[in-house]
Design an enzyme around this catalytic site. Structure first.
Site, PDB file in Angstrom:
ATOM      1  N   ASP A  12       0.678  -1.274  -0.139  1.00  0.00           N
ATOM      2  CA  ASP A  12       0.041   0.079   0.027  1.00  0.00           C
ATOM      3  C   ASP A  12       1.005   1.228   0.105  1.00  0.00           C
ATOM      4  OD1 ASP A  12      -2.407   1.669   0.277  1.00  0.00           O
ATOM      5  OD2 ASP A  12      -2.169   1.744   2.474  1.00  0.00           O
ATOM      6  N   SER A  13       0.273   2.272  -0.058  1.00  0.00           N
ATOM      7  CA  SER A  13       1.119   3.717  -0.168  1.00  0.00           C
ATOM      8  C   SER A  13       1.563   3.922   1.325  1.00  0.00           C
ATOM      9  CB  SER A  13       0.106   4.668  -0.253  1.00  0.00           C
ATOM     10  OG  SER A  13      -1.090   4.881   0.554  1.00  0.00           O
ATOM     11  N   CYS A  75      -4.453  -1.328  -1.739  1.00  0.00           N
ATOM     12  CA  CYS A  75      -4.531   0.106  -2.027  1.00  0.00           C
ATOM     13  C   CYS A  75      -5.574   0.392  -3.358  1.00  0.00           C
ATOM     14  CB  CYS A  75      -3.274   0.705  -2.359  1.00  0.00           C
ATOM     15  SG  CYS A  75      -3.341   2.418  -2.765  1.00  0.00           S
ATOM     16  N   GLU A 153      -1.859   7.444   8.949  1.00  0.00           N
ATOM     17  CA  GLU A 153      -0.502   7.425   8.828  1.00  0.00           C
ATOM     18  C   GLU A 153       0.170   7.791  10.140  1.00  0.00           C
ATOM     19  OE1 GLU A 153       1.813   5.916   6.319  1.00  0.00           O
ATOM     20  OE2 GLU A 153      -0.021   5.132   5.886  1.00  0.00           O
ATOM     21  N   CYS A 185     -10.991   3.270   0.589  1.00  0.00           N
ATOM     22  CA  CYS A 185      -9.474   3.646   0.763  1.00  0.00           C
ATOM     23  C   CYS A 185      -9.165   2.778   1.948  1.00  0.00           C
ATOM     24  CB  CYS A 185      -9.189   4.952   0.981  1.00  0.00           C
ATOM     25  SG  CYS A 185      -7.513   5.430   1.643  1.00  0.00           S
ATOM     26  N   HIS A 187      -7.109   2.867   4.133  1.00  0.00           N
ATOM     27  CA  HIS A 187      -6.981   3.550   5.370  1.00  0.00           C
ATOM     28  C   HIS A 187      -8.266   3.747   6.170  1.00  0.00           C
ATOM     29  CE1 HIS A 187      -2.967   4.719   3.492  1.00  0.00           C
ATOM     30  NE2 HIS A 187      -2.641   5.218   4.636  1.00  0.00           N
TER      31      HIS A 187
HETATM   32  N1  DGL Z   1      -4.795   3.272   1.072  1.00  0.00           N
HETATM   33  C1  DGL Z   1      -4.763   3.737  -0.286  1.00  0.00           C
HETATM   34  C2  DGL Z   1      -5.919   3.402  -1.030  1.00  0.00           C
HETATM   35  O1  DGL Z   1      -6.699   2.572  -0.539  1.00  0.00           O
HETATM   36  C3  DGL Z   1      -4.341   5.301  -0.693  1.00  0.00           C
HETATM   37  C4  DGL Z   1      -4.210   6.226   0.202  1.00  0.00           C
HETATM   38  C5  DGL Z   1      -3.472   7.380  -0.038  1.00  0.00           C
HETATM   39  O2  DGL Z   1      -2.137   7.029   0.094  1.00  0.00           O
HETATM   40  O3  DGL Z   1      -3.652   8.415  -0.561  1.00  0.00           O
HETATM   41  O4  DGL Z   1      -6.544   4.289  -1.895  1.00  0.00           O
END
Ligand code: DGL
Length: 283
Positions: A12-13, A75, A153, A185, A187
């Protein structure tokens, strides 16, 4: 049947994709998981698709070199930018994820669905395709929430600021009539307790993590790659950023489920280049 210790490679990011790790862990506890957080380049949400594709290829190449038997793109933003490229370039099974528009369109009673996702996901051709195929006559209200990515984060899952920011996004979706909210997302599931509190009991919340875990299990079964072991598998986390903050935040995000979390630096991935074409607003 695979007997080696080959891990499932997940990326993931940043650390948000640990929500997908939790779903995989619940369904496939015997599997060894190697998770890569590209935190040196997070968030991805406001970055160009070309930059994200480049990072996805680097991370997938690293995971392949670690003998990963499958790749999970934990992600939505990287899926939108890079899933097809990864499938074309790697012989490994690639399990990717996208906002659960189809499920939400089937679940809504008032015909209005809210989607929380990154700017990159919402602007993608892949998301437009999802709407065209599955929304039908359901109205889909979208809301980018880059600030929620940054909260996660930092491991900030509670407190006045987190509550205020979650409420601002959720209220927007409720105000437009949504009775079903998609967490588009990886997160955002970490903020689910706050989101649930903000929406109340009558609004459904859909997280795609468990569906991704089921899809992964189906692919591994089909390919004879499930790990045959009665014991529990390991979880290793690698980061392209500093180890100590990542260790503390990871421990917080996955709580007590795994005991002490092993986090390593991945210097080879710390190739932070300036991105000339970065799209403003979300970083
Ligand atoms: N967790 C990621 C997603 O599902 C990316 C969030 C990000 O880095 O902007 O899109």
């Amino acid at each position: 049947m695979a007997t080696a210790f080959d891990p499932i490679g997940i990326f993931d990011s940043g650390l948000g994709g640990l929500s997908v790790v939790q779903a995989i862990r619940s369904l496939l506890p015997a599997e060894n998981l190697l998770y890569v957080a590209d935190s040196a380049h997070a968030p991805y949400g406001g970055r160009s698709p070309a930059f994200i594709r480049e990072r996805a290829l680097t991370l997938a190449g690293f995971l392949q070199a670690q003998q990963a038997k499958a790749l999970v793109v934990a992600c939505n933003t990287a899926t939108a930018a890079a899933a097809e490229t990864l499938r074309a370039r790697f012989a490994l099974p690639v399990i990717a994820m996208e906002p659960a528009v189809k499920l939400a369109a089937a679940a809504t009673r008032c015909n209005v669905v809210g989607v929380l996702a990154t700017q990159g996901t919402l602007a993608s051709a892949r998301f437009a395709g999802l709407l065209a195929r599955f929304a039908g006559d359901v109205r889909v209200v979208t809301r980018p929430a880059a600030d929620l990515v940054r909260l996660v984060e930092r491991g900030e899952l509670d407190g006045a600021q987190a509550i205020r920011r979650v409420e601002a996004h959720v209220n927007y979706l409720l105000h437009h009539g949504s009775d079903t909210i998609v967490l588009g997302c990886t997160h955002y599931p970490h903020l689910r307790p706050l989101i649930e509190r903000a929406v109340g009991p009558d609004v459904a919340i859909i997280d795609t993590g468990p569906a991704v875990a089921r899809q992964l299990r189906a692919r591994l079964t089909e390919l004879g790659l499930l790990r045959a072991s009665a014991g529990s598998g390991s979880l290793r986390i690698g980061t392209s950023a500093a180890v100590e903050p990542a260790r503390a935040v990871s421990q917080h995000l996955i709580r007590a489920h795994y005991g002490a979390v092993v986090v390593e630096a991945l210097p080879a991935l710390r190739t932070s280049q300036c991105e000339p074409g970065i799209q403003g607003g979300a970083r």
